[in-house]
Design a protein around this motif. Sequence first.
Motif, PDB file in Angstrom:
ATOM      1  N   UNK A 115       0.821  -1.208   0.000  1.00 51.36           N
ATOM      2  CA  UNK A 115       0.000   0.000   0.000  1.00 51.36           C
ATOM      3  C   UNK A 115       0.858   1.263   0.000  1.00 51.36           C
ATOM      4  N   UNK A 116       1.950   1.215   0.733  1.00 58.29           N
ATOM      5  CA  UNK A 116       2.830   2.385   0.748  1.00 58.29           C
ATOM      6  C   UNK A 116       3.437   2.603  -0.632  1.00 58.29           C
ATOM      7  N   UNK A 117       3.896   1.541  -1.240  1.00 58.77           N
ATOM      8  CA  UNK A 117       4.466   1.655  -2.578  1.00 58.77           C
ATOM      9  C   UNK A 117       3.435   2.213  -3.566  1.00 58.77           C
ATOM     10  N   UNK A 118       2.227   1.747  -3.414  1.00 52.77           N
ATOM     11  CA  UNK A 118       1.192   2.193  -4.341  1.00 52.77           C
ATOM     12  C   UNK A 118       0.888   3.671  -4.134  1.00 52.77           C
ATOM     13  N   UNK A 119       0.822   4.035  -2.855  1.00 56.25           N
ATOM     14  CA  UNK A 119       0.515   5.429  -2.523  1.00 56.25           C
ATOM     15  C   UNK A 119       1.606   6.362  -3.037  1.00 56.25           C
ATOM     16  N   UNK A 120       2.846   5.879  -2.995  1.00 49.28           N
ATOM     17  CA  UNK A 120       3.964   6.718  -3.433  1.00 49.28           C
ATOM     18  C   UNK A 120       4.180   6.648  -4.942  1.00 49.28           C
ATOM     19  N   UNK A 121       3.365   5.900  -5.604  1.00 45.01           N
ATOM     20  CA  UNK A 121       3.469   5.853  -7.059  1.00 45.01           C
ATOM     21  C   UNK A 121       4.485   4.870  -7.584  1.00 45.01           C
ATOM     22  N   UNK A 122       4.954   3.963  -6.735  1.00 47.55           N
ATOM     23  CA  UNK A 122       5.907   2.969  -7.204  1.00 47.55           C
ATOM     24  C   UNK A 122       5.218   1.685  -7.670  1.00 47.55           C
ATOM     25  N   UNK A 123       3.924   1.643  -7.488  1.00 49.87           N
ATOM     26  CA  UNK A 123       3.166   0.501  -7.988  1.00 49.87           C
ATOM     27  C   UNK A 123       2.041   1.034  -8.874  1.00 49.87           C
ATOM     28  N   UNK A 124       1.894   0.452 -10.035  1.00 48.98           N
ATOM     29  CA  UNK A 124       0.837   0.874 -10.945  1.00 48.98           C
ATOM     30  C   UNK A 124       0.200  -0.354 -11.576  1.00 48.98           C
ATOM     31  N   UNK A 125      -1.014  -0.196 -12.055  1.00 53.67           N
ATOM     32  CA  UNK A 125      -1.732  -1.306 -12.686  1.00 53.67           C
ATOM     33  C   UNK A 125      -1.587  -1.227 -14.201  1.00 53.67           C
ATOM     34  N   UNK A 126      -1.517  -2.389 -14.826  1.00 53.24           N
ATOM     35  CA  UNK A 126      -1.413  -2.428 -16.284  1.00 53.24           C
ATOM     36  C   UNK A 126      -1.975  -3.768 -16.745  1.00 53.24           C
ATOM     37  N   UNK A 127      -2.351  -3.828 -18.013  1.00 55.93           N
ATOM     38  CA  UNK A 127      -2.878  -5.098 -18.505  1.00 55.93           C
ATOM     39  C   UNK A 127      -1.828  -5.835 -19.321  1.00 55.93           C
ATOM     40  N   UNK A 128      -1.906  -7.145 -19.250  1.00 58.22           N
ATOM     41  CA  UNK A 128      -1.006  -8.028 -19.987  1.00 58.22           C
ATOM     42  C   UNK A 128      -1.863  -9.021 -20.740  1.00 58.22           C
ATOM     43  N   UNK A 129      -1.314  -9.581 -21.769  1.00 58.45           N
ATOM     44  CA  UNK A 129      -2.005 -10.698 -22.412  1.00 58.45           C
ATOM     45  C   UNK A 129      -1.383 -11.978 -21.886  1.00 58.45           C
ATOM     46  N   UNK A 130      -2.248 -12.905 -21.517  1.00 55.72           N
ATOM     47  CA  UNK A 130      -1.739 -14.138 -20.958  1.00 55.72           C
ATOM     48  C   UNK A 130      -2.594 -15.309 -21.405  1.00 55.72           C
ATOM     49  N   UNK A 131      -1.998 -16.479 -21.422  1.00 53.33           N
ATOM     50  CA  UNK A 131      -2.752 -17.665 -21.816  1.00 53.33           C
ATOM     51  C   UNK A 131      -3.752 -18.036 -20.719  1.00 53.33           C
ATOM     52  N   UNK A 132      -4.932 -18.433 -21.171  1.00 56.75           N
ATOM     53  CA  UNK A 132      -5.991 -18.801 -20.246  1.00 56.75           C
ATOM     54  C   UNK A 132      -6.471 -20.196 -20.593  1.00 56.75           C
ATOM     55  N   UNK A 133      -6.643 -21.000 -19.574  1.00 55.28           N
ATOM     56  CA  UNK A 133      -7.082 -22.377 -19.766  1.00 55.28           C
ATOM     57  C   UNK A 133      -8.564 -22.477 -19.390  1.00 55.28           C
ATOM     58  N   UNK A 134      -9.427 -22.561 -20.393  1.00 54.35           N
ATOM     59  CA  UNK A 134     -10.879 -22.597 -20.092  1.00 54.35           C
ATOM     60  C   UNK A 134     -11.274 -23.876 -19.358  1.00 54.35           C
ATOM     61  N   UNK A 135     -10.561 -24.959 -19.599  1.00 55.80           N
ATOM     62  CA  UNK A 135     -10.907 -26.216 -18.938  1.00 55.80           C
ATOM     63  C   UNK A 135     -10.659 -26.111 -17.436  1.00 55.80           C
ATOM     64  N   UNK A 136      -9.462 -25.616 -17.092  1.00 53.88           N
ATOM     65  CA  UNK A 136      -9.144 -25.459 -15.675  1.00 53.88           C
ATOM     66  C   UNK A 136      -9.771 -24.193 -15.104  1.00 53.88           C
ATOM     67  N   UNK A 137     -10.194 -23.307 -16.004  1.00 59.85           N
ATOM     68  CA  UNK A 137     -10.806 -22.065 -15.556  1.00 59.85           C
ATOM     69  C   UNK A 137      -9.823 -21.113 -14.901  1.00 59.85           C
ATOM     70  N   UNK A 138      -8.594 -21.043 -15.400  1.00 65.52           N
ATOM     71  CA  UNK A 138      -7.644 -20.109 -14.796  1.00 65.52           C
ATOM     72  C   UNK A 138      -6.565 -19.685 -15.793  1.00 65.52           C
ATOM     73  N   UNK A 139      -5.925 -18.582 -15.471  1.00 67.39           N
ATOM     74  CA  UNK A 139      -4.783 -18.138 -16.254  1.00 67.39           C
ATOM     75  C   UNK A 139      -3.603 -19.066 -15.994  1.00 67.39           C
ATOM     76  N   UNK A 140      -2.667 -19.071 -16.926  1.00 70.24           N
ATOM     77  CA  UNK A 140      -1.530 -19.978 -16.817  1.00 70.24           C
ATOM     78  C   UNK A 140      -0.226 -19.195 -16.683  1.00 70.24           C
ATOM     79  N   UNK A 141       0.218 -19.006 -15.460  1.00 67.28           N
ATOM     80  CA  UNK A 141       1.537 -18.412 -15.254  1.00 67.28           C
ATOM     81  C   UNK A 141       2.595 -19.317 -15.900  1.00 67.28           C
TER      82      UNK A 141
END
Length: 619
Positions: free
Chosen positions: A111-137
């Motif tokens: 939370x401190x990092x986020x408040x100070x601007x050192x953490x930001x949100x962004x979108x990535x494209x990632x493989x998703x497994x519909x059978x398992x119902x989850x993203x695949x790191x």
Amino acid sequence: MAKNRVLVGVAWPYSNGQQHIGHIAGAYLPPDVFSRFNRMRGNDVLMVSGSDTHGTPITVLAQQEGIEPKEVVERYHPLFIDAYVKLGLTFDLFTHTDTQVHWDVTQEMFLVHREKGYIYADTQEQLYDPVAGQFLPDRYVVGICPYCSSREARGDQCDNCGKLYNATELRKPRSTISGSTELEVRATEHFFLALDKLNADLLAWLKDGKEEYWRPQVYRFTLSELERGELRGRPITRDIDWGVNVPVEGWEDKRIYVWYDAVIGYLSAVVEHALLSGDPDGWQTWWKTGAGQGSRVYNFIGKDNIVFHAIIWPAMLLGRDGFCLPYDVPANEYLNMKGRKFSKSRGISISINDLMERYQPDAWRYALTAMAPETSDVDFTWDDFIERVNNELVANWGNLVNRVTGFAYRACDGMVPEPGELEPVDATLLAEVRKGFMEIGTLYEGVHLKAALEACRRLSQKVNQYLNAREPWQVIKSDRQQAHTIIYTALQAVDWLKIMWAPILPFSSQMLHEDLDTRAGCLADSTLKQYRMPVASTSSCATTMPVRAVNGPQPICRPANRCAGRGSCLQNWMPTRSWPGRRSRVFAVPVQTKRAGPTVNGPIRSRVGYGAAVEIHWL
RNA sequence: GGCGAUGUAGCUCAGACGGUUAGAGCGAGGGCUUCAUAAUCCCUAGGUCAGUGGUUCAAUUCCACUCAUCGCCA
């Protein structure tokens, strides 16, 4: 920064399997030797670490065995502790990352990092497994390498050609969870740590004197990374369900990526130690900068971890104001088994839980310090181990102690004799040995442990040479007084040497400590200051003390049996004595129950919701 | 592929703002000694310091490249 406070952070082991002697030689024994030295030096020392309970290695193993990640952790965490205790590792706290305290500290930092601007949100494209119902790191997907067409390329990197890529570039990707090849590319949102914003500050910190004392390979690696100025934002959340919750509304189905929370353990473990010690604010003394606060922070790790401890963790600390940055990161190379990496899966392994079944702890401590891979990878062989223990440790130092104490016991009625006037040779020997406090102390302090060991051995040899030259067993036939002077001199030299050896050989040093003075306490409680006295007035080898009260001295260490590695050859190489506990330390915390739901926390000292601590005694 | 590291006597390692015979321990060979855990101590043998090229009066030590091994590449 207070110079006399030394915070020793030890690499956090993944609790997904037993550790092997390569880990011990590389990252676990060195910090203990270093910590022991600093305690004897009179510094305040806090040595902390714990099991890293998060990360895909653990979830993958759990999945393979069809059990909960928590169960994997609960299996290995106690094994670590058991081995560490037997080896004499003096952790002030060995905890783990699934404690309430760790979650709180991690989320607060987020939370401190986020408040100070050192953490930001962004979108990535990632493989998703519909059978398992989850993203695949990355570890959850395999496929054909887009560069070399190797099969079984991993999600983030090809083992064959070494290329890095995004999992979305893989050809014919397959989920390792469901086996499905019907994978989709989906957008997913993650938080990133803005390392680029801290690049310049990191470089300034590194260039501020680190070159003087950091190991060259660590310094140069870090320098080259920072000088390029190309640090990028790095994702710190993942689409998994094991790990610290993201303390943000709407992010309940994601967790903090293990690398971000694991290094925070160095802070959270100190917080936990402070809470256990009944001084909730005590952690600030170690971690916060400012008048009368702060410490020298050392991080003992393997070479694979340099980027996290010399760049990322310092960056995270810079991202909060007023925290101490690492003072030194003494990374070691690898100890391998005959040129091959230790590997449990390939059966190339000596687990640390096997070590104590085979040989006494000081034998391991000596050999692994002597073989320590400080500048390059080193091969471990059983022959080498046996030779070092028998021909170096036992022959040089062990035998010296035995011949000196044994002869003194028999020739002087079990008492340290009253010396006459010291001859120049006697005084010269003692002067040389005394100089060792300074020379060897400097080596220990600079984490040149191998060199410290060699210096100890060299001084031990001096005493052997002295004895051969003076021949008290001859002199005593004609001149009892002079023989007593020689014995006294040798005993004094040995008594000092035991202190120099103590960080490496705590068990045998303690044994000798008691042999020379039956009223002696725990050597680990002594400080070197006490022993820096002129020979004539030394009290550590007082003339009225018995060499050994009852049966005469026993060997402090014994030769190792040649059949090492084949088992059942242990009977003559177990510790020759045992001791009652001398010193208690909060050591281990059982894995606690997994908490439900995200926790958006308040101040970090508000919760103490972890399991009971265990008291461990050590020398 | 990029970055960093390592490559020195049989083995494990030191080392040197570049300069006389490159060091130590272990192992090997020989010897003294016997207080001691078949230990100590003394002597000897052993290396064209990975390879090629360059800078220099001089490089194993600096530079470039090559080869081998290891780590990292967020």
